[in-house]
Design a protein around this motif. Sequence first.
Motif, PDB file in Angstrom:
ATOM      1  N   SER A 197       0.811  -1.219   0.000  1.00  0.00           N
ATOM      2  CA  SER A 197       0.000   0.000   0.000  1.00  0.00           C
ATOM      3  C   SER A 197       0.843   1.266   0.000  1.00  0.00           C
ATOM      4  CB  SER A 197      -0.923   0.007   1.226  1.00  0.00           C
ATOM      5  OG  SER A 197      -0.161  -0.103   2.404  1.00  0.00           O
ATOM      6  N   ILE A 198       0.303   2.279  -0.662  1.00  0.00           N
ATOM      7  CA  ILE A 198       0.877   3.623  -0.638  1.00  0.00           C
ATOM      8  C   ILE A 198      -0.169   4.543  -0.023  1.00  0.00           C
ATOM      9  CG2 ILE A 198       1.714   5.567  -2.024  1.00  0.00           C
ATOM     10  CD1 ILE A 198       2.554   3.502  -4.171  1.00  0.00           C
ATOM     11  N   ALA A 199       0.229   5.252   1.019  1.00  0.00           N
ATOM     12  CA  ALA A 199      -0.674   6.201   1.662  1.00  0.00           C
ATOM     13  C   ALA A 199      -0.668   7.498   0.871  1.00  0.00           C
ATOM     14  CB  ALA A 199      -0.219   6.462   3.091  1.00  0.00           C
ATOM     15  N   TYR A 200      -1.877   7.963   0.493  1.00  0.00           N
ATOM     16  CA  TYR A 200      -2.019   9.281  -0.104  1.00  0.00           C
ATOM     17  C   TYR A 200      -2.270  10.236   1.051  1.00  0.00           C
ATOM     18  CZ  TYR A 200      -4.361  13.145  -2.531  1.00  0.00           C
ATOM     19  OH  TYR A 200      -4.746  14.387  -2.977  1.00  0.00           O
ATOM     20  N   ALA A 201      -1.195  10.907   1.472  1.00  0.00           N
ATOM     21  CA  ALA A 201      -1.245  11.720   2.685  1.00  0.00           C
ATOM     22  C   ALA A 201      -1.172  13.185   2.297  1.00  0.00           C
ATOM     23  CB  ALA A 201      -0.086  11.343   3.609  1.00  0.00           C
ATOM     24  N   ASN A 202      -2.335  13.765   2.021  1.00  0.00           N
ATOM     25  CA  ASN A 202      -2.365  15.143   1.533  1.00  0.00           C
ATOM     26  C   ASN A 202      -2.639  16.138   2.663  1.00  0.00           C
ATOM     27  OD1 ASN A 202      -4.964  14.240   1.904  1.00  0.00           O
ATOM     28  ND2 ASN A 202      -5.823  15.536   0.302  1.00  0.00           N
ATOM     29  N   GLU A 203      -2.765  15.622   3.884  1.00  0.00           N
ATOM     30  CA  GLU A 203      -3.011  16.515   5.023  1.00  0.00           C
ATOM     31  C   GLU A 203      -1.967  16.278   6.105  1.00  0.00           C
ATOM     32  OE1 GLU A 203      -6.961  15.668   6.380  1.00  0.00           O
ATOM     33  OE2 GLU A 203      -7.812  16.116   4.394  1.00  0.00           O
ATOM     34  N   GLN A 204      -1.769  17.337   6.888  1.00  0.00           N
ATOM     35  CA  GLN A 204      -0.829  17.291   8.001  1.00  0.00           C
ATOM     36  C   GLN A 204      -1.139  16.103   8.924  1.00  0.00           C
ATOM     37  OE1 GLN A 204       1.269  19.850   7.635  1.00  0.00           O
ATOM     38  NE2 GLN A 204       2.655  19.095   9.199  1.00  0.00           N
ATOM     39  N   GLY A 205      -0.116  15.337   9.252  1.00  0.00           N
ATOM     40  CA  GLY A 205      -0.292  14.272  10.240  1.00  0.00           C
ATOM     41  C   GLY A 205      -0.758  12.951   9.657  1.00  0.00           C
ATOM     42  N   LYS A 206      -1.217  12.995   8.384  1.00  0.00           N
ATOM     43  CA  LYS A 206      -1.756  11.765   7.788  1.00  0.00           C
ATOM     44  C   LYS A 206      -0.657  10.739   7.497  1.00  0.00           C
ATOM     45  CE  LYS A 206      -6.219  11.679   5.552  1.00  0.00           C
ATOM     46  NZ  LYS A 206      -6.939  11.676   4.272  1.00  0.00           N
ATOM     47  N   ALA A 207       0.520  11.218   7.108  1.00  0.00           N
ATOM     48  CA  ALA A 207       1.610  10.291   6.786  1.00  0.00           C
ATOM     49  C   ALA A 207       1.916   9.409   7.986  1.00  0.00           C
ATOM     50  CB  ALA A 207       2.851  11.077   6.356  1.00  0.00           C
ATOM     51  N   GLU A 208       1.949  10.031   9.164  1.00  0.00           N
ATOM     52  CA  GLU A 208       2.273   9.289  10.385  1.00  0.00           C
ATOM     53  C   GLU A 208       1.162   8.299  10.704  1.00  0.00           C
ATOM     54  OE1 GLU A 208       2.438  12.605  10.013  1.00  0.00           O
ATOM     55  OE2 GLU A 208       4.620  12.693   9.877  1.00  0.00           O
ATOM     56  N   SER A 209      -0.099   8.764  10.678  1.00  0.00           N
ATOM     57  CA  SER A 209      -1.196   7.886  11.090  1.00  0.00           C
ATOM     58  C   SER A 209      -1.375   6.732  10.104  1.00  0.00           C
ATOM     59  CB  SER A 209      -2.499   8.670  11.261  1.00  0.00           C
ATOM     60  OG  SER A 209      -2.926   9.188  10.027  1.00  0.00           O
ATOM     61  N   LEU A 210      -1.190   7.011   8.807  1.00  0.00           N
ATOM     62  CA  LEU A 210      -1.370   5.942   7.819  1.00  0.00           C
ATOM     63  C   LEU A 210      -0.200   4.955   7.850  1.00  0.00           C
ATOM     64  CD1 LEU A 210      -2.899   7.982   4.856  1.00  0.00           C
ATOM     65  CD2 LEU A 210      -4.066   6.362   6.340  1.00  0.00           C
ATOM     66  N   THR A 211       0.980   5.443   8.192  1.00  0.00           N
ATOM     67  CA  THR A 211       2.116   4.533   8.349  1.00  0.00           C
ATOM     68  C   THR A 211       1.861   3.608   9.526  1.00  0.00           C
ATOM     69  OG1 THR A 211       3.614   6.164   7.412  1.00  0.00           O
ATOM     70  CG2 THR A 211       4.619   4.408   8.712  1.00  0.00           C
ATOM     71  N   GLN A 212       1.297   4.193  10.595  1.00  0.00           N
ATOM     72  CA  GLN A 212       0.962   3.372  11.761  1.00  0.00           C
ATOM     73  C   GLN A 212      -0.108   2.328  11.411  1.00  0.00           C
ATOM     74  OE1 GLN A 212      -0.057   5.828  15.207  1.00  0.00           O
ATOM     75  NE2 GLN A 212       2.088   5.578  15.796  1.00  0.00           N
ATOM     76  N   ALA A 213      -0.982   2.690  10.465  1.00  0.00           N
ATOM     77  CA  ALA A 213      -2.054   1.766  10.053  1.00  0.00           C
ATOM     78  C   ALA A 213      -1.546   0.704   9.077  1.00  0.00           C
ATOM     79  CB  ALA A 213      -3.207   2.545   9.429  1.00  0.00           C
ATOM     80  N   GLY A 214      -0.254   0.791   8.707  1.00  0.00           N
ATOM     81  CA  GLY A 214       0.329  -0.282   7.899  1.00  0.00           C
ATOM     82  C   GLY A 214       0.778   0.108   6.507  1.00  0.00           C
ATOM     83  N   ALA A 215       0.758   1.404   6.174  1.00  0.00           N
ATOM     84  CA  ALA A 215       1.194   1.823   4.833  1.00  0.00           C
ATOM     85  C   ALA A 215       2.646   1.418   4.589  1.00  0.00           C
ATOM     86  CB  ALA A 215       1.049   3.336   4.688  1.00  0.00           C
ATOM     87  N   ASP A 216       2.932   0.925   3.382  1.00  0.00           N
ATOM     88  CA  ASP A 216       4.300   0.547   3.033  1.00  0.00           C
ATOM     89  C   ASP A 216       5.101   1.736   2.526  1.00  0.00           C
ATOM     90  OD1 ASP A 216       4.199  -2.393   3.481  1.00  0.00           O
ATOM     91  OD2 ASP A 216       2.600  -2.266   1.992  1.00  0.00           O
ATOM     92  N   ALA A 217       4.416   2.758   2.039  1.00  0.00           N
ATOM     93  CA  ALA A 217       5.078   3.966   1.544  1.00  0.00           C
ATOM     94  C   ALA A 217       4.076   5.112   1.578  1.00  0.00           C
ATOM     95  CB  ALA A 217       5.594   3.750   0.121  1.00  0.00           C
ATOM     96  N   VAL A 218       4.584   6.309   1.363  1.00  0.00           N
ATOM     97  CA  VAL A 218       3.730   7.502   1.463  1.00  0.00           C
ATOM     98  C   VAL A 218       3.964   8.399   0.252  1.00  0.00           C
ATOM     99  CG1 VAL A 218       3.279   9.603   2.804  1.00  0.00           C
ATOM    100  CG2 VAL A 218       3.819   7.472   3.995  1.00  0.00           C
TER     101      VAL A 218
END
Length: 223
Positions: free
Chosen positions: A191-212
Amino acid sequence: MTPAADLLRQADAVLLDFDGPVCNIFAGLPASVVASRLKELLIREGVRLPQDVEALDDPLKVLRRTADIAPELVDKVETALMANEVEAATCAAITPGVREFLEACAVVGKPVAIVSNNSEPAIETFLALTDLGEWVTAVSGRPIGEPEQMKPHPQSTLRACKALGVEPARAVLIGDSDFDMQAASSAGIRSIAYANEQGKAESLTQAGADAVTRSMAELAEQR
Ligand SMILES: [Mg+2]
């Protein structure tokens, strides 16, 4: 090369969440308005809403909770939600860079499927209005009548892999919610996290994202 670009390059097919990476479906018709309409429907049908449901402003959550508090009304609420989603799709806002991303996938021969908790008629409506349909091979929307099978359940992601004829391990999913990351992980899809908002990269990585990735335009350039 970023890890997101690496994952994309290694994958034979792309699964794309709809609300977020493709569009903001509730840009014109707010999610809270749709949630209120569904709650009003429940009240008209004689349901006394628990406090947590009364407070919901996400229509998908209202549908999910309907299965608990009034299972006999799931079909009625779902039908109303589908009509509202189609209405929303006509005034949704396209995500910057997604057109370029889809074109880039076509150039390198990677088929794309949409995997969404939104319903298929709404997704098809948006794809037709924006002329994006030609870049999308399959649409795997919400399993109708089975709200418990929405993401994070892996069912719709596996259905999309099947439609594209690709093994889950050879696909990559791009999404913007914890549920996307969890569904991908359960299905054995990276999975790649689409993190377009502040703080999303961290939370989605914690949820298991393989990349951002920060934007779809960035992904389009890095293919
Ligand atoms: Mg999303």
